[in-house]
Design a protein around this motif. Structure first.
Motif, PDB file in Angstrom:
ATOM      1  N   MET A 148     -64.628  17.381  68.381  1.00 54.58           N
ATOM      2  CA  MET A 148     -63.710  18.439  68.731  1.00 54.58           C
ATOM      3  C   MET A 148     -62.766  18.673  67.557  1.00 54.58           C
ATOM      4  SD  MET A 148     -61.023  18.726  71.900  1.00 54.58           S
ATOM      5  CE  MET A 148     -59.934  17.412  71.466  1.00 54.58           C
ATOM      6  N   SER A 149     -62.572  19.902  67.247  1.00 55.71           N
ATOM      7  CA  SER A 149     -61.684  20.269  66.159  1.00 55.71           C
ATOM      8  C   SER A 149     -60.527  21.094  66.711  1.00 55.71           C
ATOM      9  CB  SER A 149     -62.470  21.084  65.126  1.00 55.71           C
ATOM     10  OG  SER A 149     -61.607  21.515  64.123  1.00 55.71           O
ATOM     11  N   ILE A 150     -59.333  20.746  66.297  1.00 55.85           N
ATOM     12  CA  ILE A 150     -58.135  21.474  66.729  1.00 55.85           C
ATOM     13  C   ILE A 150     -57.472  22.038  65.488  1.00 55.85           C
ATOM     14  CG2 ILE A 150     -55.897  21.311  67.869  1.00 55.85           C
ATOM     15  CD1 ILE A 150     -56.998  18.951  69.469  1.00 55.85           C
ATOM     16  N   SER A 151     -57.158  23.305  65.523  1.00 55.45           N
ATOM     17  CA  SER A 151     -56.555  23.956  64.356  1.00 55.45           C
ATOM     18  C   SER A 151     -55.053  23.694  64.303  1.00 55.45           C
ATOM     19  CB  SER A 151     -56.809  25.462  64.409  1.00 55.45           C
ATOM     20  OG  SER A 151     -56.028  26.062  65.424  1.00 55.45           O
ATOM     21  N   ALA A 152     -54.491  23.922  63.139  1.00 54.79           N
ATOM     22  CA  ALA A 152     -53.039  23.794  62.970  1.00 54.79           C
ATOM     23  C   ALA A 152     -52.315  24.756  63.897  1.00 54.79           C
ATOM     24  CB  ALA A 152     -52.667  24.052  61.509  1.00 54.79           C
ATOM     25  N   TYR A 153     -52.867  25.933  64.065  1.00 51.80           N
ATOM     26  CA  TYR A 153     -52.271  26.907  64.991  1.00 51.80           C
ATOM     27  C   TYR A 153     -52.232  26.333  66.406  1.00 51.80           C
ATOM     28  CZ  TYR A 153     -51.615  31.060  67.842  1.00 51.80           C
ATOM     29  OH  TYR A 153     -51.137  31.962  68.766  1.00 51.80           O
ATOM     30  N   GLU A 154     -53.380  25.829  66.876  1.00 57.28           N
ATOM     31  CA  GLU A 154     -53.461  25.302  68.243  1.00 57.28           C
ATOM     32  C   GLU A 154     -52.513  24.131  68.461  1.00 57.28           C
ATOM     33  OE1 GLU A 154     -58.034  25.997  69.596  1.00 57.28           O
ATOM     34  OE2 GLU A 154     -57.696  24.654  67.885  1.00 57.28           O
ATOM     35  N   LEU A 155     -52.319  23.319  67.436  1.00 58.88           N
ATOM     36  CA  LEU A 155     -51.414  22.178  67.549  1.00 58.88           C
ATOM     37  C   LEU A 155     -49.944  22.591  67.591  1.00 58.88           C
ATOM     38  CD1 LEU A 155     -52.918  19.494  65.160  1.00 58.88           C
ATOM     39  CD2 LEU A 155     -52.513  19.258  67.608  1.00 58.88           C
ATOM     40  N   THR A 156     -49.636  23.743  67.053  1.00 65.68           N
ATOM     41  CA  THR A 156     -48.230  24.129  66.943  1.00 65.68           C
ATOM     42  C   THR A 156     -47.833  25.246  67.899  1.00 65.68           C
ATOM     43  OG1 THR A 156     -48.754  25.554  65.052  1.00 65.68           O
ATOM     44  CG2 THR A 156     -47.934  23.336  64.569  1.00 65.68           C
ATOM     45  N   ALA A 189     -53.592  23.193  57.510  1.00 66.46           N
ATOM     46  CA  ALA A 189     -53.723  21.737  57.623  1.00 66.46           C
ATOM     47  C   ALA A 189     -53.757  21.073  56.255  1.00 66.46           C
ATOM     48  CB  ALA A 189     -54.975  21.376  58.427  1.00 66.46           C
ATOM     49  N   GLU A 190     -54.300  21.773  55.265  1.00 63.53           N
ATOM     50  CA  GLU A 190     -54.414  21.219  53.919  1.00 63.53           C
ATOM     51  C   GLU A 190     -53.238  21.629  53.021  1.00 63.53           C
ATOM     52  OE1 GLU A 190     -57.009  23.180  55.284  1.00 63.53           O
ATOM     53  OE2 GLU A 190     -57.894  21.372  56.138  1.00 63.53           O
ATOM     54  N   ARG A 191     -52.523  22.683  53.406  1.00 64.77           N
ATOM     55  CA  ARG A 191     -51.410  23.191  52.590  1.00 64.77           C
ATOM     56  C   ARG A 191     -50.359  22.094  52.430  1.00 64.77           C
ATOM     57  NH1 ARG A 191     -50.384  27.726  55.287  1.00 64.77           N
ATOM     58  NH2 ARG A 191     -51.567  28.963  53.797  1.00 64.77           N
ATOM     59  N   ILE A 192     -49.809  21.948  51.248  1.00 65.17           N
ATOM     60  CA  ILE A 192     -48.738  20.979  51.020  1.00 65.17           C
ATOM     61  C   ILE A 192     -47.430  21.582  51.533  1.00 65.17           C
ATOM     62  CG2 ILE A 192     -47.407  19.680  49.296  1.00 65.17           C
ATOM     63  CD1 ILE A 192     -50.289  18.657  49.823  1.00 65.17           C
ATOM     64  N   VAL A 193     -46.785  20.849  52.380  1.00 62.34           N
ATOM     65  CA  VAL A 193     -45.515  21.273  52.978  1.00 62.34           C
ATOM     66  C   VAL A 193     -44.430  20.364  52.434  1.00 62.34           C
ATOM     67  CG1 VAL A 193     -44.226  21.481  55.135  1.00 62.34           C
ATOM     68  CG2 VAL A 193     -46.645  22.114  55.068  1.00 62.34           C
ATOM     69  N   THR A 194     -43.358  20.964  51.964  1.00 62.41           N
ATOM     70  CA  THR A 194     -42.232  20.201  51.441  1.00 62.41           C
ATOM     71  C   THR A 194     -41.013  20.449  52.314  1.00 62.41           C
ATOM     72  OG1 THR A 194     -43.111  20.349  49.205  1.00 62.41           O
ATOM     73  CG2 THR A 194     -40.775  19.808  49.418  1.00 62.41           C
ATOM     74  N   SER A 204     -42.986  15.591  50.764  1.00 61.15           N
ATOM     75  CA  SER A 204     -44.144  16.477  50.750  1.00 61.15           C
ATOM     76  C   SER A 204     -45.304  15.799  51.451  1.00 61.15           C
ATOM     77  CB  SER A 204     -44.544  16.823  49.308  1.00 61.15           C
ATOM     78  OG  SER A 204     -43.546  17.590  48.695  1.00 61.15           O
ATOM     79  N   SER A 205     -46.050  16.594  52.195  1.00 60.66           N
ATOM     80  CA  SER A 205     -47.222  16.083  52.896  1.00 60.66           C
ATOM     81  C   SER A 205     -48.162  17.245  53.180  1.00 60.66           C
ATOM     82  CB  SER A 205     -46.816  15.395  54.203  1.00 60.66           C
ATOM     83  OG  SER A 205     -46.180  16.317  55.071  1.00 60.66           O
ATOM     84  N   SER A 206     -49.344  16.903  53.628  1.00 61.71           N
ATOM     85  CA  SER A 206     -50.271  17.955  54.043  1.00 61.71           C
ATOM     86  C   SER A 206     -49.728  18.588  55.318  1.00 61.71           C
ATOM     87  CB  SER A 206     -51.661  17.366  54.313  1.00 61.71           C
ATOM     88  OG  SER A 206     -51.633  16.557  55.477  1.00 61.71           O
ATOM     89  N   GLY A 207     -50.171  19.793  55.597  1.00 60.88           N
ATOM     90  CA  GLY A 207     -49.751  20.454  56.824  1.00 60.88           C
ATOM     91  C   GLY A 207     -50.097  19.641  58.057  1.00 60.88           C
ATOM     92  N   LYS A 208     -51.270  19.040  58.038  1.00 62.41           N
ATOM     93  CA  LYS A 208     -51.695  18.214  59.175  1.00 62.41           C
ATOM     94  C   LYS A 208     -50.730  17.050  59.383  1.00 62.41           C
ATOM     95  CE  LYS A 208     -55.499  15.260  60.704  1.00 62.41           C
ATOM     96  NZ  LYS A 208     -56.818  14.724  60.346  1.00 62.41           N
ATOM     97  N   GLU A 209     -50.420  16.351  58.311  1.00 63.34           N
ATOM     98  CA  GLU A 209     -49.486  15.224  58.412  1.00 63.34           C
ATOM     99  C   GLU A 209     -48.108  15.704  58.854  1.00 63.34           C
ATOM    100  OE1 GLU A 209     -47.743  11.510  55.760  1.00 63.34           O
ATOM    101  OE2 GLU A 209     -49.162  12.897  54.838  1.00 63.34           O
ATOM    102  N   TYR A 210     -47.656  16.823  58.327  1.00 64.95           N
ATOM    103  CA  TYR A 210     -46.364  17.404  58.696  1.00 64.95           C
ATOM    104  C   TYR A 210     -46.313  17.694  60.194  1.00 64.95           C
ATOM    105  CZ  TYR A 210     -42.902  21.234  59.035  1.00 64.95           C
ATOM    106  OH  TYR A 210     -41.877  22.059  59.404  1.00 64.95           O
ATOM    107  N   ILE A 211     -47.372  18.286  60.734  1.00 67.22           N
ATOM    108  CA  ILE A 211     -47.419  18.576  62.176  1.00 67.22           C
ATOM    109  C   ILE A 211     -47.364  17.287  62.988  1.00 67.22           C
ATOM    110  CG2 ILE A 211     -48.848  19.472  64.053  1.00 67.22           C
ATOM    111  CD1 ILE A 211     -50.015  21.475  61.939  1.00 67.22           C
TER     112      ILE A 211
END
Length: 168
Positions: free
Chosen positions: A1-9, A112-117, A126-133
């Motif tokens: 199962m794959s969940i998108s960053a959108y679905e998680l947020t 999910a892969e975008r670097i978020v600061t 700074s972390s990946s979008g997935k880690e940030y979420i």
């Protein structure tokens, strides 16, 4: 199962605000029934060095807006922290949920892969979008939602676990 960053947020944050709105409905009814000024609840806090109910809701709003903005690489709106009534808090929630509803799923492509600061008191993280979420957005959001619930419960508002879970 794959969940998108959108679905998680976005749907998760929107659901949290729906729960919060129902908690505020109960708070308003409680204040009316007990004949207390609703502002007592707005300004209530669990400890002197903790944020009030208004502060918790402001942080919920800020967390949600910032997450959507950072994950999509867009500018999130800024709201002044000047809410002093339950109506003000409801308006803040509505402005926040309107913004979240306007952020479309395609804008999250690659989030999910975008670097978020994130700027912190100690510098920048700074972390990946997935880690940030998973390690900041959701824990921080539920921390402040839990505290808003706890403040109301502590002050006598008849809310329970099912209210927090959105099942009551």
């Amino acid at each position: 199962m794959s969940i998108s960053a959108y679905e998680l947020t976005i749907p998760t944050l929107q659901r949290g605000f729906a729960v919060l709105t129902k908690l505020l409905d109960k708070a308003e009814a409680f204040a009316e029934e007990k004949k207390i000024k609703p502002e007592i609840l707005v300004n209530a806090r669990l400890a002197p060095d903790m944020l009030s109910l208004a502060g918790q809701i402001q942080r919920l709003s800020d967390t949600a807006k910032a997450a959507a903005g950072r994950l999509t690489g867009t500018e999130a709106p800024s709201f002044a922290d000047e809410e002093v009534t339950l109506a003000d808090l409801r308006a803040r929630i509505q402005k926040t949920t309107d913004y979240l509803a306007a952020v479309q799923e395609p804008a999250f492509e690659g989030a999910a892969e975008r670097i978020v600061t994130v700027k912190t008191r100690g510098g920048e993280l700074s972390s990946s979008g997935k880690e940030y979420i998973l390690t900041f957005v959701l824990p921080n959001f539920y921390f402040h939602l839990s505290l808003a619930y706890a403040i109301l419960r502590h002050n006598g508002v008849a809310v329970g676990k099912l209210d927090f879970l959105g099942r009551a």
